[in-house]
Each structure stands twice: as structure tokens, then as C-alpha cells.
Scaffold this active site. Structure first.
Site, PDB file in Angstrom:
ATOM      1  CE1 TYR A 263      -3.807  -2.058   0.000  1.00  0.00           C
ATOM      2  CE2 TYR A 263      -2.973  -3.254   1.903  1.00  0.00           C
ATOM      3  CZ  TYR A 263      -3.917  -3.053   0.983  1.00  0.00           C
ATOM      4  OH  TYR A 263      -4.723  -4.134   0.973  1.00  0.00           O
ATOM      5  CG  LEU A 264       3.163   2.470   2.961  1.00  0.00           C
ATOM      6  CD1 LEU A 264       4.149   2.575   4.353  1.00  0.00           C
ATOM      7  CD2 LEU A 264       1.985   3.683   3.229  1.00  0.00           C
TER       8      LEU A 264
END
Length: 847
Positions: free
Chosen positions: A806-807
Site C-alpha cells: 500500500y505504500l
């Protein structure tokens, strides 16, 4: 999908390589999904802590009478439909506020209403590379990414969703790639270009090393040239022309299939389980399954009633086909005694542990040599690493938390269970066990190399390329670029769903409310799950228990959705994953609920990092700031975990190490005072380390002495081992005894110094050297204390999942360059290999 070919067990049905791929979650709680079906199928690391869930009541809920009534605008025209079953859910407090980015904190060019900026992605690709990433040996990351699905498989939607369960990563250590990241073979021309008059290597250690490891040049210049050549051979796909329409993934593909585990190795004839106190002679098929359980009798699994029940039921099925050879009837689990088998397994473990390092290396080399051909494939003529090429052996399904099928028997996977995907002109690999492949296809629109169905949850298992491969890298980059693209649409989308929160149509109002939760609480999308799946949760079609502050209209909507429903009715009964994603795609091409999740995680992370003023901060202070931001994002995404069982033990070790550092500094201070008492008046040398008293010092010095003696004994043994290899007479035991006596004498001297403020200094150290050592230890103590704080604060949060999924990795790469933090401190080798395209961004890059 069974087969009788070449193995001992006839319970042989497909079993997955990723045994815990869709296993549910610790303590029976889930991830916070909008819907639920995909909740059980991806990102199974993201399990929350045990949280209190109110008991479910089966009472009919009466229509609520509120002081204020909904206005006409708040009353949808449609009514609630039929009832549906539900599941338990979890709390995820504190997430709502994390995703909203105040416009005042954004750069002017990125605030709403400003001119759309040129894509940073295009800028990054147009800039020259600063440093060429090297590909290194990579461990398999414990990852159940939703991105590991075939990209363009032509299957029904429901089937396609199930594909998302599959990951090319496995928590098993056996799924770690063995060889380094693929590079083309070294060019032999280098040898031809060597001068003919090169001198013969000398007969010394260095020359020998050159003979063995430097075939293509001798001398620093040529080694450097070779290294540069190899770096140029790395396929820099992110700089290539990305003109494909996305349907065709490759032109040619060659690989060697998968490697199957070895057949069952029978126990010695004198090792038998007992039933009702008597030894039982089992056929090999039944003995193997009994051994699966025997190996776990001292684990938490064997203390679990569901695990035991499922194991015994499945084992009885095997016993029915392969009954004990001595006629024993096994009907009661409590009468079974697997201890003799367990003791044998433990003794075998001890034998392996006792092997010399040379023997272990020899065994590892043999294993590596056997598996080498499976570790890579040829993709469009390039050598690329394969991910999980090992088929998991049969065993007992562990599951996570309260998974209803934990303890069930995972069948042995055979070649006729597996479909291969390979190029049309590529040779068909021969399996390493008897049997023929179930099918061989040549589909260049998908990225998997092999697939089969496991018998526990009937989920599809896939073999993909490794995380650092070009196809996986392209998929990752496209995912994060899609999330960055959402920046240009998110204000409009939020305005649209905010307007629909008052829609007269119930389906639109529910969809808007679901989008609010997806956006503000970073929930996932999914559908209702079956009774045989683990307790995972979602937002619509499933109960979601949490306490958050929401907008007034959201509160009103939830109140309306609850009217005339029982506790076990679906709250969002007019929304499905398909309808939601269709609407999202209409708002922005390619937009899904996960894109929202990725966008909010990355945007929040970038903002939190930018808020920190790290000017003059130490390295550890920078790392703590980074990890704190990562933790907040992990909480936002509900990437929580149970506190590791070893956490308290780990923290105690850190506390002892912390005191040990203070002890070392104390001895240096006392040594300095022994040289000149004037230093006692210097303020920075007056710290008396009050938290380490004489009792602790006595105990610590005893531990130090024991370690020093053990170290001396190991060194002595290695020296004699080396002498034996060279056919030289070993050293006498008296030499070891002399070394031990010297150690004991040294610690007797230290014991006499206890309670004093001066100490003897070993060697010819000057006062300046001692002061330098004190300063270094002071910095180490401060840094180590920060590490302890960081470790303790992160005990309930899984940081790895957000980093992997997600990052945007470019956020980390750019931040490291801005603050001069080595990327190795934040990204493991695995992540560096997975995200080589992200490592070259500059300090100006922002998500």
C-alpha cells in the site's frame, strides 16, 4: 484429481503451496472489509488484535423511535429486502481521521482548483538513471498480495475474484529463492581480450581466490569492468518502451515446472504410536498422517479442540482405507499416544543441529544444486527468477485464528493435479516424480507458470515469477501510478458520493455510504462468505463492529439501514462488490476499492513524513519518525497483529543489552578516573549508571565469563578441526585450559573492582581514547533506547504489509535521499529487489 502414480499415499488430492493463504485471522477476527468474500482471500498478514466483539442477539429489532425524525430528503424510496446471514466483525478505532489531507498542507500546485500538473511518473522515466540497482538474493516476503492474480484470465467474475487469493509469496522458509536475481551469463569475450602474457597466479591465498572466483580477469581494473558489464546486463524494464496494450504479457516462455517434495520416508520399525497403551503397527499411508500430528503435539495447535477434531476425522478416513496391520481398531482420539513418534522426530532434529558447519554446507549445496533449474525461467529470452516453485508437502492445515478447517489433512499434490503454462515452442518439463501434467497450455495473456487447486478450501494456487521480476514490477508500478492518478479525481468523487448520501434510491444511498467507509476508514470490498471460511469481516453484506466519529448524514443513513432488520440481517443489502466497482470505474477508469486504499495509505504516509522536522536528528531518530508514520498507516489500514509470544522475552534481552552498554561505559569512566581523578569533576562523566547495582553487575559478569569461556572452547574446536583437515596434529587440551584460566583471572580482577570508582585499563589506551570511547557509547546508549521504544510501540502493528502492498516505495526512496538514510535501514533486500524501479527517484519526487 487424484493419482496412483509413484507414491505411498492414496489420500492424494491437490494441496496448495501456500497452506495459510486464505486461513482467516488470529482470534477469529478479520480485516475490516466492505463485503467479505475477498476478506478471506488476501493479505492474511493483516490480522487485527483480539478485540471485544459484542455478542450477537437473535432478537427482532424494533423500529427505533428517535426524538428527531428523518426529513423527506433522508428517506429512500426503496425498502429493505430479504434477510441474509452475517458474521462477526472487529473494531478498528482511530482510522477515520487519518485519510483526510487538509488542503492547506498540500503544495499550491496540488491543491484543488489548480491546473493539473504533469505526471511525476513521466518525469521520473525521462530522467537519467543515477545508480543501477543490483539484484541480490531475496528472501520470500510474507505476503498475500491481492496483486498476485493472473492479469487477464478469461474467467467469470466470481471465479476471477477467487484468483485474488493466490500469492507468489509464502511464509515458508522453503519458498526463498536460491539463486541471485537473473542476469545474462557473463560475456566470454572478456577472457579473449586478456593479454596473452598474463603472469601465472602465485601459489598463495589471494591467487587461489582469483583462480576460484575471478575467471574473467585479474586485477582491479578488469574486475571493475566485469562488474560494470554485469550491471548493464540487468533488464531495466522501467526504462523500456511500454507500448503494450496490456493483454499480451510475453512472447516466449520457458521454465522447468515445479519441484515436488520427496516421497514419505518411513519411520524405523521400533518407532510406533500407541493406542490404549499398546504399540500399533501402521501401514505407511496411515503412519505418515499420524506423523503430521505427532510432530505438533507440543504446539498450540494440538491443544485446540477444532484442530484435533478435524485431524482425527480425516485420519480415520485414511485408516479406513489403510487399517493398522495388527488389527487394532482406532476409534477414540484420547487413547492415541503419539509421543514415541514425537521423540523420534526431536532426536532427528537434534542430529541435524549437531552436524558440523561443513556437513551442513554440503547438504545445502546438494539441495541447491537439485533445485537450481527450477529457480529461473526464460521470459522473452531473458533469465528471470521464479517465485514459489516448490510444491508444499502434505500435512495438516494450520489455519489462522478460529478457522473451521484447521487440522484438516492437506493431500499430496501430484503432476496430474497441475496445469502448466508455457510457450508453444518451449520443451515440456518432466516432473521430478512419476506422473503426467494435468494439462499444458500456452496462454501469453496471463503471468502464471503453473496452477492447481488445493483440497482444503478449494482455492487456486499459482506459481508466478519472483517479486523482483519485470512482470511483477510492472504490475506494482501500474498499481501505484493508478493510485497517484486518483489524486486528480478524488475531490470530484468525494463530492459525488457526498451528494448521493441523501439519494431517494436506497441502492445509491447505500453505495455512497459504503464509499464513505472505503474512503475514510480504508476498508476493503468483498461479498458475504460461507460458513466454512474463517471469521473475517466487511462493511456491507456483513456486520462491522467499530466505534468511530462520522458525519451526521452517515449516522442517519446507518440508522435508516438498520430499521426493520434483525441483528443477523445485512446492513448494506443493496450493494455488491461488482456493482460498486462498476460505479467506481465509471468515476475513473480502473478505479477499485483497493485503489482508494492504496491512495489513502500512500497519501497519508507522505503527509506524515513531510510533517516531521528532522533537521539535526540522529539516524535512529529519523528511523523512529519513519516507523511512527508507518505505524499510523498500518493502523489506518488495520494491519494489526497479536503481540508476538516472544515480545516480552525479546524486550528483556534488549533491556539487558541496554544495561550492558551502560556497564561498558561505566568501566571506561572508571578507567578514566583511574588515570586522573580530575575527570570526576567533568559533568558528562559523572553519570553513575544508577540502574545497574552491584548485584546486577555480579550476575552480568558471571554471564560474560560464561560466554567468553564458551567462545574460547568453540574457537579451540574450530582450530583443531582446521588442523585435522590439513593433516596436522591437533593442539593439546592444556592450551584450552590456559586460555580459560586467563579468562577466569580477568573476571576475578573485575570482581575486585566492584563498588570502586576507579578501574585498571587494559592495553596502552590514552585518556583521549577513553573519552572517545565514552562518547561513542553514550551515543549508542541513546540510539539503543530509541530502538527499544520503537520495538515496543510496534508490537501490535504489522508494518511489512503496508510496505509491500500500500505504500508507494518511491516515497521511502525519496525520503531516504532527502534525509541521508541508507535504504537498507528501511527496505530489506527482498523489497529492494521487488522495487528496483523505485530506487532511482530524486529528492523532489512526491506521491
Amino acid at each position: 484429481m487424484s493419482s496412483d502414480s509413484g507414491d505411498l499415499s492414496d489420500y492424494d488430492n491437490p494441496a496448495g503451496t501456500n497452506g495459510a493463504g486464505i486461513n482467516g485471522h488470529v482470534n477469529g477476527f478479520g480485516n475490516g472489509k466492505v463485503g467479505s468474500r475477498s476478506a478471506a482471500m488476501s493479505e492474511d498478514e493483516e490480522m487485527p488484535l483480539s478485540q471485544t466483539v459484542p455478542p450477537r442477539r437473535n432478537l427482532k429489532r424494533k423500529k427505533s423511535n428517535y426524538v428527531e425524525s428523518s426529513s423527506d430528503d433522508d428517506t429512500p424510496l426503496a425498502s429493505s429486502p430479504a434477510k441474509q446471514s452475517t458474521s462477526t466483525a472487529i473494531a478498528m478505532p482511530g482510522a477515520a481521521a487519518a485519510t483526510t489531507v487538509p488542503s492547506s498542507l498540500l503544495p499550491k500546485s496540488k491543491r484543488p482548483g489548480t491546473k493539473k500538473e504533469e505526471s511525476d511518473y513521466e518525469e521520473a522515466l525521462s530522467k537519467p538513471a543515477k545508480k543501477k540497482p543490483t539484484r541480490k538474493k531475496a528472501k520470500r516476503e510474507e505476503d498475500s498480495s491481492e496483486d498476485d492474480e493472473p492479469i487477464a484470465a478469461s474467467k467469470p467474475v466470481a471465479r476471477k475474484r477467487k484468483v485474488k487469493a493466490e500469492s507468489d509469496a509464502d511464509s515458508s522458509d522453503e519458498d526463498k529463492p536460491i539463486v541471485k536475481a537473473a542476469k545474462k551469463p557473463p560475456v566470454k569475450k572478456v577472457k579473449k581480450e586478456e593479454p596473452n602474457d598474463s603472469p601465472a597466479p602465485k601459489a598463495n591465498g589471494k591467487a587461489k581466490a582469483k583462480e576460484e572466483g575471478e575467471d574473467e580477469g585479474k586485477g582491479k581494473g578488469k574486475k571493475k569492468k566485469k562488474k560494470e558489464e554485469e550491471q548493464e546486463e540487468v533488464y531495466r524494464w522501467w526504462e523500456a518502451d511500454a507500448g503494450s496494450d496490456g493483454s499480451v504479457k510475453w512472447q516466449t516462455l520457458e521454465h522447468n515446472g515445479v519441484i515436488f517434495p520427496p516421497p514419505y520416508d518411513p519411520l524405523p520399525s521400533d518407532v510406533k504410536m500407541k493406542y490404549d497403551g499398546k504399540a500399533v503397527t501402521l501401514p505407511l499411508e496411515s503412519e505418515e498422517v499420524a506423523g503430521f500430528y505427532a510432530a505438533l503435539i507440543e504446539s498450540d495447535h494440538a491443544q485446540d479442540a477444532t484442530f484435533n477434531k478435524n485431524f482425527f476425522n480425516d485420519w480415520k478416513g485414511v485408516l479406513k482405507k489403510h487399517p493398522p496391520l495388527d488389527g487394532t481398531k482406532i476409534t477414540t482420539f484420547e487413547k492415541c499416544d503419539f509421543r514415541p513418534m514425537f521423540d523420534y522426530f526431536e532426536s532427528e532434529k537434534a542430529k541435524k543441529k549437531a552436524l558440523t558447519s561443513a556437513e551442513k554446507k554440503e547438504l545445502k549445496k546438494a539441495k541447491d544444486d537439485m533445485e537450481l533449474k527450477y529457480t529461473t525461467c526464460l521470459l522473452d529470452g531473458r533469465k528471470e527468477k521464479v517465485g514459489n516453485f516448490r510444491v508444499e508437502p502434505p500435512g495438516l492445515f494450520r489455519g489462522r485464528g478460529e478457522h473451521p478447517k484447521k487440522g484438516s489433512l492437506k493431500y499430496r499434490v501430484r503432476p496430474d493435479d497441475i496445469i502448466l503454462n508455457i510457450g508453444k515452442d518451449a520443451p515440456i518439463p518432466v516432473p521430478n516424480m512419476p506422473g503426467k501434467w494435468k494439462a499444458v497450455q500456452h496462454d501469453n495473456t496471463v503471468t502464471w507458470l503453473a496452477t492447481w487447486t488445493e483440497n482444503i478450501n478449494q482455492s487456486h494456487k499459482y506459481v508466478f515469477l519472483a517479486a523482483g521480476s519485470s512482470l511483477k514490477g510492472q504490475s506494482d508500478m501500474m498499481k501505484f501510478e493508478k493510485a497517484r492518478e486518483l489524486k486528480n479525481h478524488v475531490d470530484r468523487i468525494r463530492a459525488n458520493y457526498s451528494g448521493d448520501l441523501r439519494s431517494k434510491v436506497m441502492a445509491e444511498r447505500q453505495r455512497a455510504t459504503a464509499m464513505y467507509f472505503i474512503d475514510k476508514l480504508a476498508l476493503r470490498a468483498g461479498n458475504e462468505k460461507g460458513e466454512d471460511e474463517a471469521d473475517t469481516v466487511g462493511c456491507y453484506s456483513i456486520r462491522y463492529y467499530n466505534r468511530v466519529t462520522v458525519d451526521a448524514q452517515i449516522f442517519k443513513n446507518i440508522r435508516i439501514f438498520k430499521e426493520n432488520k434483525n441483528d443477523d440481517d445485512s446492513l448494506f443489502d443493496r450493494v455488491t462488490t461488482a456493482s460498486l466497482n462498476k460505479h467506481l470505474n465509471a468515476e475513473m477508469k480502473g478505479l477499485t476499492a483497493k485503489v482508494f486504499r492504496t491512495y489513502n495509505a500512500s497519501a497519508t504516509f507522505q503527509r506524515l513524513l513531510d510533517e516531521n522536522d528532522l533537521e539535526g536528528a540522529t539516524l535512529q531518530e529519523k528511523l523512529n519518525a519513519y516507523n511512527k508514520a508507518n505505524r499510523l498507516v498500518a493502523i489506518l489500514c488495520n494491519h494489526q497483529r497479536s503481540v508476538p509470544k516472544t515480545h516480552d522475552q525479546s524486550m528483556e534481552k534488549m533491556r539487558q543489552k541496554y544495561k550492558g552498554l551502560k556497564y561498558d561505559r561505566m568501566k571506561l569512566r572508571h578507567g578514566l578516573f583511574g588515570m586522573d581523578s580530575k575527570y570526576k569533576k567533568v559533568e558528562k562523566y559523572q553519570d553513575d549508571e544508577s540502574d545497574i547495582d552491584d548485584d546486577w553487575i555480579a550476575e552480568y559478569e558471571e554471564q560474560l565469563k560464561a560466554r567468553e569461556i564458551e567462545k574460547a572452547e568453540k574457537k579451540f574446536a574450530k582450530e583443531n578441526e582446521k588442523l585435522a583437515e590439513d593433516d596436522i596434529k591437533p593442539q593439546a587440551d592444556s592450551i584450552l585450559q590456559d586460555r580459560i584460566k586467563n579468562i577466569e583471572d580477568e573476571f576475578k580482577r573485575l570482581a575486585k573492582e566492584r563498588g570502586k570508582t576507579t578501574a585498571a585499563v587494559k592495553g596502552n589506551k590514552t585518556a583521549e581514547k577513553l573519552m572517545e570511547g565514552i562518547d561513542k557509547l553514550t551515543d549508542r546508549i541513546k540510539s539503543f533506547k530509541l530502538q527499544m521504544v520503537d520495538r515496543d510501540e510496534g508490537k501490535e502493528v504489522a508494518l511489512g504489509t503496508s510496505k509491500i502492498n500500500y505504500l508507494d516505495p518511491r516515497i521511502t526512496a525519496s525520503w531516504c535521499k532527502i534525509h541521508e538514510v541508507p535504504i537498507e535501514k528501511l527496505f530489506s533486500k527482498t523489497l529492494q529487489v521487488k522495487f528496483p524501479w523505485a530506487m532511482e527517484v530524486d529528492t523532489e519526487w512526491k506521491f
